[in-house]
Scaffold this motif. Structure first.
Motif, short mmCIF file in Angstrom:
data_model
loop_
_atom_site.label_atom_id
_atom_site.label_comp_id
_atom_site.label_asym_id
_atom_site.label_seq_id
_atom_site.Cartn_x
_atom_site.Cartn_y
_atom_site.Cartn_z
N LEU A 17 31.84 35.43 35.72
CA LEU A 17 33.12 35.31 36.41
C LEU A 17 33.89 36.61 36.30
CD1 LEU A 17 34.67 31.87 35.33
CD2 LEU A 17 33.50 32.44 37.45
N PHE A 18 34.79 36.81 37.26
CA PHE A 18 35.73 37.92 37.20
C PHE A 18 37.13 37.32 37.23
CE2 PHE A 18 37.93 41.75 38.75
CZ PHE A 18 37.42 42.67 37.85
N PHE A 19 37.93 37.64 36.20
CA PHE A 19 39.27 37.09 36.08
C PHE A 19 40.14 38.06 35.30
CE2 PHE A 19 42.39 34.65 33.58
CZ PHE A 19 43.12 34.08 34.61
N GLY A 20 41.34 38.31 35.78
CA GLY A 20 42.26 39.19 35.05
C GLY A 20 41.75 40.60 34.89
N GLY A 21 40.95 41.06 35.86
CA GLY A 21 40.42 42.42 35.80
C GLY A 21 39.26 42.61 34.85
N ALA A 22 38.66 41.50 34.38
CA ALA A 22 37.55 41.60 33.42
C ALA A 22 36.48 40.55 33.73
CB ALA A 22 38.07 41.41 32.00
N MET B 174 46.09 38.30 42.84
CA MET B 174 44.72 37.84 43.09
C MET B 174 43.85 37.95 41.85
SD MET B 174 44.92 36.50 45.96
CE MET B 174 43.21 36.00 46.01
N SER B 175 44.24 38.80 40.88
CA SER B 175 43.46 38.89 39.63
C SER B 175 43.56 37.59 38.83
CB SER B 175 43.92 40.07 38.79
OG SER B 175 45.15 39.78 38.13
N LEU B 176 44.52 36.74 39.19
CA LEU B 176 44.69 35.46 38.51
C LEU B 176 43.84 34.36 39.12
CD1 LEU B 176 48.55 35.65 38.05
CD2 LEU B 176 46.76 36.25 36.40
N PHE B 177 43.05 34.71 40.13
CA PHE B 177 42.15 33.76 40.77
C PHE B 177 40.74 34.09 40.30
CE2 PHE B 177 39.50 32.48 44.48
CZ PHE B 177 39.75 31.12 44.42
N ASN C 150 33.05 39.99 44.79
CA ASN C 150 33.53 38.68 44.38
C ASN C 150 34.24 37.98 45.53
OD1 ASN C 150 35.84 40.27 44.25
ND2 ASN C 150 36.61 39.32 42.41
N ALA C 151 34.38 38.65 46.65
CA ALA C 151 34.95 38.03 47.85
C ALA C 151 33.79 37.39 48.62
CB ALA C 151 35.68 39.05 48.71
N PHE C 152 33.36 36.24 48.13
CA PHE C 152 32.19 35.53 48.65
C PHE C 152 32.42 34.04 48.49
CE2 PHE C 152 28.35 33.21 47.55
CZ PHE C 152 27.55 33.47 48.65
N THR C 153 32.03 33.25 49.49
CA THR C 153 32.13 31.80 49.37
C THR C 153 31.27 31.12 50.41
OG1 THR C 153 33.71 29.97 49.12
CG2 THR C 153 34.11 31.49 50.93
N SER C 154 31.03 29.84 50.20
CA SER C 154 30.32 29.06 51.22
C SER C 154 31.31 28.75 52.34
CB SER C 154 29.75 27.77 50.63
OG SER C 154 30.79 26.95 50.16
#
Length: 178
Positions: free
Chosen positions: A164-169, A25-28, A48-52
């Protein structure tokens, strides 16, 4: 495009190990928000677990661990705010993700925010946008609850680049046309 080999077929009844799932999931890449609840249970939490969910009626969802203070805050208040973070707000995102920060009103000391006009939820100044939501449904799934909120208010800030959050950063998402 890579195809999935037969070697990774998922057997019936398979339960995923959390560590590899976290790695995958870190790749999303996701946007970064700070969820908030005002009033008696004032609290903020980076998510970051948020969406329309729907435009008609306008609704969004966020996922919150049962062990998080925010779980009880949203459940008790019946509403929540969302600050969609601007690229320059990484420090605030890190602060509201830190489990060692003060709880209650103390966590907002020195933070530039305004109470949402509909819910009173703290909305962080300088964010790209804000939403205020009334809780319309909650679905418990494993160790989290998916909270669905009907959007009762929204506004946009003047910022351009997202966080953004991606790859743990954390990373900067440049606005189109830059």
């Amino acid at each position: 495009m890579n195809s999935v080999s037969a070697d990774v077929a998922v057997p019936r009844g398979y339960t995923a190990n959390p560590a590899p799932l976290r790695e995958v999931m870190s790749l999303f890449a996701t946007g970064v928000t700070v969820l908030s609840v005002g009033g008696e249970h004032i609290h903020g939490m980076t998510a970051n677990a948020f969406t329309s969910v729907s435009l008609d009626p306008p609704s969004v969802l966020c996922c919150v661990a049962h062990s998080a203070v925010m779980y009880e805050a949203i459940t008790s208040a019946g509403h929540f705010g969302v600050s969609i973070m601007e690229a320059g707000q990484e420090g605030l995102a890190r602060f509201f993700a830190d489990k060692k920060r003060p709880l209650g009103p103390g966590q907002f000391t020195g933070v530039d925010w305004v109470p949402g006009p509909r819910t009173g939820a703290p909305l962080l100044n300088g964010s790209l946008a804000w939403l205020e939501c009334e809780l319309s449904a909650a679905h418990e799934i494993g160790d989290h609850t998916v909270f669905i909120g009907d959007v009762v208010g929204s506004s946009r800030g003047t910022g351009e680049d997202g966080l953004l959050f991606f790859g743990g950063a954390f990373h900067r998402a440049y606005s189109p046309g830059r």
